[in-house]
Enzyme design. Structure first.
Site, mmCIF file in Angstrom:
data_model
loop_
_atom_site.group_PDB
_atom_site.id
_atom_site.type_symbol
_atom_site.label_atom_id
_atom_site.label_comp_id
_atom_site.label_asym_id
_atom_site.label_seq_id
_atom_site.Cartn_x
_atom_site.Cartn_y
_atom_site.Cartn_z
ATOM 1 N N LYS A 1 9.119 21.629 -2.591
ATOM 2 C CA LYS A 1 10.370 21.862 -1.860
ATOM 3 C C LYS A 1 11.091 20.569 -1.523
ATOM 4 O O LYS A 1 12.282 20.571 -1.222
ATOM 5 C CB LYS A 1 10.090 22.704 -0.632
ATOM 6 C CG LYS A 1 9.570 24.079 -1.035
ATOM 7 C CD LYS A 1 9.541 25.058 0.084
ATOM 8 C CE LYS A 1 9.216 26.458 -0.393
ATOM 9 N NZ LYS A 1 7.822 26.604 -0.875
HETATM 10 C C1 PLP Z 1 7.438 27.654 -1.636
HETATM 11 C C2 PLP Z 1 6.268 27.482 -2.509
HETATM 12 C C3 PLP Z 1 6.041 28.312 -3.604
HETATM 13 C C4 PLP Z 1 6.949 29.484 -3.929
HETATM 14 O O1 PLP Z 1 8.229 29.078 -4.337
HETATM 15 P P1 PLP Z 1 9.443 30.108 -4.272
HETATM 16 O O2 PLP Z 1 10.645 29.339 -4.641
HETATM 17 O O3 PLP Z 1 9.491 30.596 -2.856
HETATM 18 O O4 PLP Z 1 9.124 31.212 -5.218
HETATM 19 C C5 PLP Z 1 4.941 28.063 -4.408
HETATM 20 N N1 PLP Z 1 4.085 27.052 -4.121
HETATM 21 C C6 PLP Z 1 4.269 26.242 -3.076
HETATM 22 C C7 PLP Z 1 3.269 25.168 -2.812
HETATM 23 C C8 PLP Z 1 5.368 26.410 -2.233
HETATM 24 O O5 PLP Z 1 5.541 25.589 -1.197
#
Ligand code: PLP
Length: 486
Positions: free
Chosen positions: A106
């Protein structure tokens, strides 16, 4: 460029306004009225920074000076110069998205979003402060806090499910520094926190609750198009890496396996495909919360099931918000249909899509799931066979990618997106590797480091001993009151 809600063609806004507002007033998500024309081959010639500039300029043409914003967002913030390196591991290529300030994927988007919001605010000559409201399943919260801390004119408030995030994730959030940040736990699960945030948006809008308060709400969740667009870049980057290594020629198709929760990451892959990148199948990998697997295989989305707590908490989600954007795109931008389906989801807890829409989804997507035991077996096997350590989310993507190949015999190159550092989940990883974890999460990080020789990311190592500043816990019914008192 015109954006409008996935639920209605009316009330179009430009791209800067779409970023500022986050969510459309009718509860839908903002999408471009038509996807931008894009020279994908030219895009592949640049480095990560140039790719990001081209992609973001295409999606957000009303935000000026994009090249400079990209440089400000990323320079010096990631432990890897090319931000998102790829590594060849056995049969697959792993796209490592966790080298940013909070060790989860993110960071790629949430390093960029504050720049986009600040620039959009200036472009629209908006004087009010912005309050970013965010619900997190663990990683968004910290990445957003880090991205927005001490940014002028912006405040941020993060809600996380009490007991629903890993110990390291909690430590990252409750020790957050910055003069404009609030963090609070909510009694409930992630869906409760996310619903609470959506309700605050709706209540403030409907009842004008913020009138005269000098601030407006926006969101750092992937419902914001400014959060989604930066994620398109690394699909291009991974493709270019495969070309540079001679694994593919320009035009060859590549599959991507994506550990999925809110459907933002994988949707960015679909947007890359819409912009011309030769993406084959997008593999949607879920944990025991396999609502998306069922949906992609049957066409019925049914949230009426218990939410399981798993070793991959960032995917413990039953309502995947960004799926709404895919329904919009693949239904031929049928806003009436999307509005109807989302209304069914709200009132009945489920919806079923028409056959033609399901067929369109199955052409581009394949779905599978893998429980905690399977993820742990995968962590062990990938370590034993290839000497590579992955976290439980990445392991889920790997396991489902293997199932996909076994079932379809599709031999196009496969990129597995690695969404978090194994050091965010040291207990689960140690356990998988057959080592009993001892002590607290920081002892476990050191134990994992001794076992594997992989370095602990600096931002995680330095968390130890930081004072806990944000220890509040509230009932989910009190979230609105909490925000109005900020
Ligand atoms: C947020 C997240 C996901 C999922 O991603 P999305 O965009 O919500 O589908 C998968 N793995 C990790 C480590 C995350 O932080």
């Amino acid at each position: 460029m015109q954006y409008h809600s996935t639920r209605s063609n009316e009330n179009a806004v430009d791209s800067a306004q779409a970023v500022l507002q986050g969510l459309a007033p009718d509860g839908g998500l903002y999408m471009p009225a038509s996807l931008p024309a894009f020279d994908w081959k030219a895009c592949l010639q640049g480095d990560t920074y140039e790719m990001a500039n081209r992609i973001l300029s295409a999606f957000l043409p009303d935000i000026p000076d994009m090249e400079q914003l990209v440089r400000k967002a990323y320079t010096g913030k990631f432990a890897a110069e090319d931000l998102t390196p790829t590594v060849s591991v056995g049969p697959f290529t792993v796209l490592e998205l966790f080298h940013g300030p909070t060790s989860a994927f993110k960071d790629v988007a949430l390093s960029m979003l504050p720049q986009l919001l600040t620039a959009a605010k200036a472009a629209k000559q908006m004087d009010d402060d912005i309050l970013i409201l965010t619900a997190t399943s663990g990683d968004t919260g910290k990445a957003a806090l880090e991205g927005f801390r001490d940014v002028d004119g912006i405040r941020i408030c993060v809600f996380y499910p009490d007991g629903g995030v890993s110990k390291v994730q909690r430590a990252q959030m409750v020790t957050q520094e910055g003069n404009n940040v609030t963090v609070c736990a909510v009694k409930g699960n992630f869906d409760d926190a996310q619903t609470g945030v959506k309700n605050i948006f709706a209540a403030c809008q409907a009842q004008n609750l913020l009138e005269g308060k000098g601030f407006r709400l926006s969101s750092a969740n992937s419902i914001n198009i400014g959060r989604l667009a930066p994620q398109v870049t690394y699909y291009f980057k991974a493709y270019k890496d495969l070309m540079d290594r001679g694994q593919i020629a320009l035009g060859d198709q590549v599959n991507f396996s994506v550990p999925t929760g809110n459907f933002g990451d994988i949707l960015a892959g679909y947007l890359a495909k819409c912009m011309g990148l030769p993406v084959g199948r997008l593999i949607c990998a879920s944990n025991a919360n396999n609502v998306l697997t069922d949906f992609i295989r049957t066409g019925t989305y049914d949230r009426r099931r218990p939410l399981h707590k798993t070793l991959s908490p960032s995917m413990d989600i039953l309502v995947s918000s960004n799926l709404e954007r895919l329904l919009y795109l693949l239904s031929g931008e049928d806003t009436a249909l999307v509005a109807q389906l989302m209304n069914d989801l709200n009132t009945k807890g489920s919806y079923s899509v028409p056959d033609a829409l399901l067929q369109a989804i199955e052409k581009d997507f394949w779905a599978g799931c893998c429980g905690d035991a399977g993820a742990q077996e995968t962590i062990a096997a990938v370590w034993k066979e290839y000497g590579y350590v992955c976290d439980p989310h990445t392991a889920t993507g790997w396991a489902v990618a293997k199932d996909y190949v076994a079932e379809t015999c599709d031999d196009r190159p496969m990129v597995v997106l690695s969404t978090a550092s194994p050091y965010k989940f040291p207990a689960a990883v140690l356990d998988a590797l057959g080592s009993t974890d001892a002590g607290d999460e920081f002892d476990q990080m050191e134990q994992l480091c001794a076992l594997t020789g992989v370095q602990i990311p600096a931002p995680l190592a330095t968390l130890r001993g930081k004072p806990e500043k944000h220890t509040g816990v509230i009932e989910k019914e009190n979230m609105l009151e909490f925000v109005l008192a900020l």
